[in-house]
Design a protein around this motif. Sequence first.
Motif, short mmCIF file in Angstrom:
data_model
loop_
_atom_site.label_atom_id
_atom_site.label_comp_id
_atom_site.label_asym_id
_atom_site.label_seq_id
_atom_site.Cartn_x
_atom_site.Cartn_y
_atom_site.Cartn_z
N GLY A 231 0.67 -0.94 0.02
CA GLY A 231 0.10 -0.06 0.05
C GLY A 231 0.86 1.38 -0.04
O GLY A 231 0.45 2.27 -0.50
N VAL A 232 2.00 1.22 0.61
CA VAL A 232 2.93 2.32 0.37
C VAL A 232 3.13 2.68 -0.86
O VAL A 232 3.36 3.96 -1.21
CB VAL A 232 4.26 2.18 1.11
CG1 VAL A 232 5.23 3.23 1.10
CG2 VAL A 232 4.12 1.55 2.40
N GLY A 233 3.26 1.90 -1.83
CA GLY A 233 3.36 2.16 -3.35
C GLY A 233 2.32 2.75 -3.96
O GLY A 233 2.15 3.54 -4.58
N VAL A 234 0.90 2.58 -3.29
CA VAL A 234 -0.27 3.00 -3.67
C VAL A 234 -0.24 4.74 -3.37
O VAL A 234 -0.71 5.52 -4.40
CB VAL A 234 -1.31 2.58 -3.01
CG1 VAL A 234 -2.76 3.46 -3.32
CG2 VAL A 234 -1.69 0.94 -3.38
N ILE A 235 0.36 4.80 -2.04
CA ILE A 235 0.56 6.46 -1.65
C ILE A 235 1.41 6.92 -2.60
O ILE A 235 0.89 8.18 -2.82
CB ILE A 235 0.75 6.40 -0.23
CG1 ILE A 235 -0.27 5.73 0.56
CG2 ILE A 235 1.05 7.66 0.24
CD1 ILE A 235 -0.34 5.57 2.00
N GLU A 236 2.53 6.40 -2.94
CA GLU A 236 3.61 6.93 -3.88
C GLU A 236 2.79 7.32 -4.86
O GLU A 236 3.14 8.55 -5.47
CB GLU A 236 4.64 5.93 -3.99
CG GLU A 236 5.79 6.26 -3.37
CD GLU A 236 6.66 5.07 -3.68
OE1 GLU A 236 7.29 4.79 -4.66
OE2 GLU A 236 7.38 4.76 -2.48
N ALA A 237 2.09 6.45 -5.64
CA ALA A 237 1.55 6.60 -6.92
C ALA A 237 0.39 8.02 -6.97
O ALA A 237 0.40 8.64 -7.87
CB ALA A 237 0.58 5.18 -7.42
N ALA A 238 -0.35 7.82 -5.78
CA ALA A 238 -1.17 9.03 -5.56
C ALA A 238 -0.25 10.42 -5.51
O ALA A 238 -0.65 11.63 -6.18
CB ALA A 238 -2.03 8.93 -4.29
N LYS A 239 0.83 10.36 -4.82
CA LYS A 239 1.69 11.64 -4.96
C LYS A 239 2.12 12.06 -6.37
O LYS A 239 2.03 13.31 -6.59
CB LYS A 239 2.94 11.07 -3.91
CG LYS A 239 3.65 12.28 -3.08
CD LYS A 239 4.50 11.88 -2.24
CE LYS A 239 5.28 12.67 -1.81
NZ LYS A 239 6.51 12.07 -0.60
N GLU A 240 2.58 11.08 -7.11
CA GLU A 240 3.15 11.52 -8.39
C GLU A 240 1.91 11.91 -9.07
O GLU A 240 2.10 12.55 -10.17
CB GLU A 240 3.89 10.03 -9.09
CG GLU A 240 5.34 10.15 -8.62
CD GLU A 240 6.00 8.33 -8.94
OE1 GLU A 240 5.47 8.01 -9.93
OE2 GLU A 240 6.71 8.21 -8.33
N ALA A 241 0.78 11.32 -9.01
CA ALA A 241 -0.31 11.62 -10.03
C ALA A 241 -1.05 12.86 -9.56
O ALA A 241 -1.77 13.26 -10.41
CB ALA A 241 -1.22 10.38 -10.18
N GLY A 242 -0.85 13.18 -8.17
CA GLY A 242 -1.45 14.38 -7.73
C GLY A 242 -3.01 14.01 -7.40
O GLY A 242 -3.78 15.30 -7.34
N LYS A 243 -3.13 13.00 -7.15
CA LYS A 243 -4.54 12.29 -6.60
C LYS A 243 -4.61 12.00 -5.35
O LYS A 243 -3.55 12.17 -4.74
CB LYS A 243 -4.91 11.02 -7.51
CG LYS A 243 -4.81 11.56 -9.13
CD LYS A 243 -6.09 12.22 -9.78
CE LYS A 243 -6.00 12.49 -11.16
NZ LYS A 243 -6.05 11.51 -12.03
N PHE A 244 -5.68 11.29 -4.56
CA PHE A 244 -5.77 11.07 -3.62
C PHE A 244 -5.77 9.61 -3.25
O PHE A 244 -6.18 8.72 -4.07
CB PHE A 244 -7.18 11.45 -2.85
CG PHE A 244 -7.27 13.03 -2.62
CD1 PHE A 244 -6.21 13.48 -1.86
CD2 PHE A 244 -8.13 13.90 -3.27
CE1 PHE A 244 -6.33 14.83 -1.55
CE2 PHE A 244 -8.11 15.13 -2.98
CZ PHE A 244 -7.28 15.78 -1.85
N ALA A 245 -4.86 9.25 -1.91
CA ALA A 245 -5.02 7.84 -1.75
C ALA A 245 -5.75 7.80 -0.22
O ALA A 245 -5.45 8.79 0.68
CB ALA A 245 -3.51 7.11 -1.59
N ILE A 246 -6.07 6.51 0.08
CA ILE A 246 -6.58 6.33 1.64
C ILE A 246 -5.72 5.33 2.23
O ILE A 246 -5.48 4.15 1.95
CB ILE A 246 -8.11 6.32 1.60
CG1 ILE A 246 -8.85 7.22 1.10
CG2 ILE A 246 -8.55 6.16 3.01
CD1 ILE A 246 -10.37 6.65 0.85
#
Lengths: 348, 375
Positions: A231-246
């Motif tokens: 899930g840490v990768g999911v949050i990373e992806a959100a950061k790069e895409a400028g979207k939200f992760a939970i």
Amino acid sequence: MKRVMALTLFLAMIISTAGCSIKTGLEDEEKKFTVAMVTDTGGVNDQSFNSSAWEGMSKFAENTGSKARYIESSQASDYLVNIDRLADENCDLIWGIGFALSDVVQRAAKTNPELNYAIADYSFGDKTPENITGVFFRAEESAFVVGFIAGMTTKTDSVGFVGGIKGSVIDQFEYGYRAGVVYASKLRGKSINIRVQYAESFSDAAKGKAIASLMYSNGCDVVLHAAGGAGVGVIEAAKEAGKFAIGADLDQSYLAPNNVLTSAMKNVGKAVEIVSTKALSGEKTGGKDLSFGIKEDCVGIPDENPNVAPDVVQKAKELEEKIGSGEIKPPNNLESYNEFIKAINVKK
Amino acid sequence: MTRMLKILKKPVTCMLIAIFCGFVVSALILFATGYNPTQSLAIMFNAVFSRPKFITNVIIKSTPIILTGLSVAFAFRTGLFNIGAEGQYIAATIASTVVGISLDLHPILQIPIVILSGVLVGALWGAFIGFLKAKFGIHEVITSIMLNWTTLYLNNYVANSARFHKPESDGTYPINDSGLTMILYNWKFSEEGRSFLKNNQTLNDILLKTDLNIGFIVAIIAAIIVWVLLYKTSKGYELRTVGLNPHAAKYAGISVNRSIVFSMLIAGALSGLAGALYVTGSSSHNIHVLSMFENNGFNGLAVALIASSSPIGCIFAGLMFSGLIYAGQSLQFKTGAPSEIVNIMIGTIVFFVALTQIIPVIADKFTRRRSEHVK
């Protein structure tokens, strides 16, 4: 030959010392109510389950004047030895933290019927032995609330879910989340698309990131993960895409303060504290599962959610109250989810 | 005096002095961090010696590190540094688990097959490293460190694969009962066994509460075999010659390349044996998803160092090392000392052992001064 002799003599010597013990000064200490826990291989400072459990246990000890102790396991083979060690130390309640210890706790409970055990985040179901308390969490409740927040926040009407490995614990997250999103979509009066995919791993951050990136580029703007390290990768992806992760399990906003919308938290420490207090007061807790949710303040969303619109936070808090009072019962598997969807009735 | 100096120069004396110094410094560290040192050391002593069960646990825990220690010691004697013991160990646990789950034969066949599969895979892992060194001259430290990580991820792949992963857990299914090497395993959990053990506290402790298995005996036999191979056979002589001076060995007509591959094969097999015996002998008889190494191989490095690469010495060093780890966990429970303190203690002792080479030098100096004085 001489060496073989020496070896045999040495071993004989070791075995003959068995039973010798030195006075340590601890023997005369006043007997206090003692709770102790064995961590899994994450160790007591894992910033997750174990540290939360130890926090709760220390708090319990402080408030009640009892003694709290822990042993860290450095290898999976330590579990049995460490759980057994606690049995020799007259502990009043022995905790195994995490489902990895379920087998050894069960075995120890069988060989030490006079002792009391508890296991965090695991349920033996109907087969719970008389001296084990299974402690599990109604994670679907917090997943429902974050699902609601996701549904209220999404601008693209499309949200995502990245799971670790399919199983009953992750099902709680998935179906609770789905139901929360549906609840929000009814409230907003439009349909919201949910994408679900599994990383088949709890540790592969790269895979979590790849899946989430694809979801974001396909139009999702909020993704919940229930995938541990992946899930840490999911949050990373959100950061790069400028979207939200939970985030999940803990308040994970520290990983990406501007991109973590909220977190579906599980407060193991609180549950440890509650069960230990029950054991201290002499209440019988063994032989059954205890489940902990919003009502017990063991799951939920963080107090501060700066990325969520204030009115949504307000509604989410109201929703939490409704779940706490039992007015809404979020689903935790496919079956209860289908029932939930059929019966859903949202007052606007 | 001369006699005392002579005793001082013996490796065993050096080792004992080093261990003693290690404990003294550990006591100082404990004192400095606010724990009562005499009490702590007494707790550690009791944790190992006060009950037969504790000794049994130490013996069980020592088995894998004695074997990986042997693996490292053997490679070291032949001029190679086997830092890949960890990877070979993990590879063997994978192989034994996969075979142990897939097959279910009679124990007489099942146990040897499960163990041999682990040994074989460990040996292949080692031989591959040796081959790369012999054929292409790639240093074994680099290849084996890389292979350690490769194996770790292979382990995680197998542990998560649909075929072997046990639902609601972080690992595979346990191996079939027919492959277990625990002593009296079926009997001790049966009705008859448990009622018998109830009347015998000591046996009850040793058998029912631990995973007493045949591993330690196998480890001792392995140590003796390695010793015989190294010091009593011509092959061993060749291997040691290559270790001491590969150029001279080549000049004397020994095939250096073949000897490198052979000794890595044996070293890998020993680490593999450690892994196989772990899977068959200790619960939970499976492999887990690893986020970090469990250090059975790396602790083997320390064991080989303490034993100064003597095969028989590895048995004692392994016992001491596992005793320290075991006692350290008890210390943590009794005093609440963080595991870092315990690890520092172990590290200190290993550090002093590594310094033992100084003692003969000092002893020499004394002897010289004395002889000058006589003149």
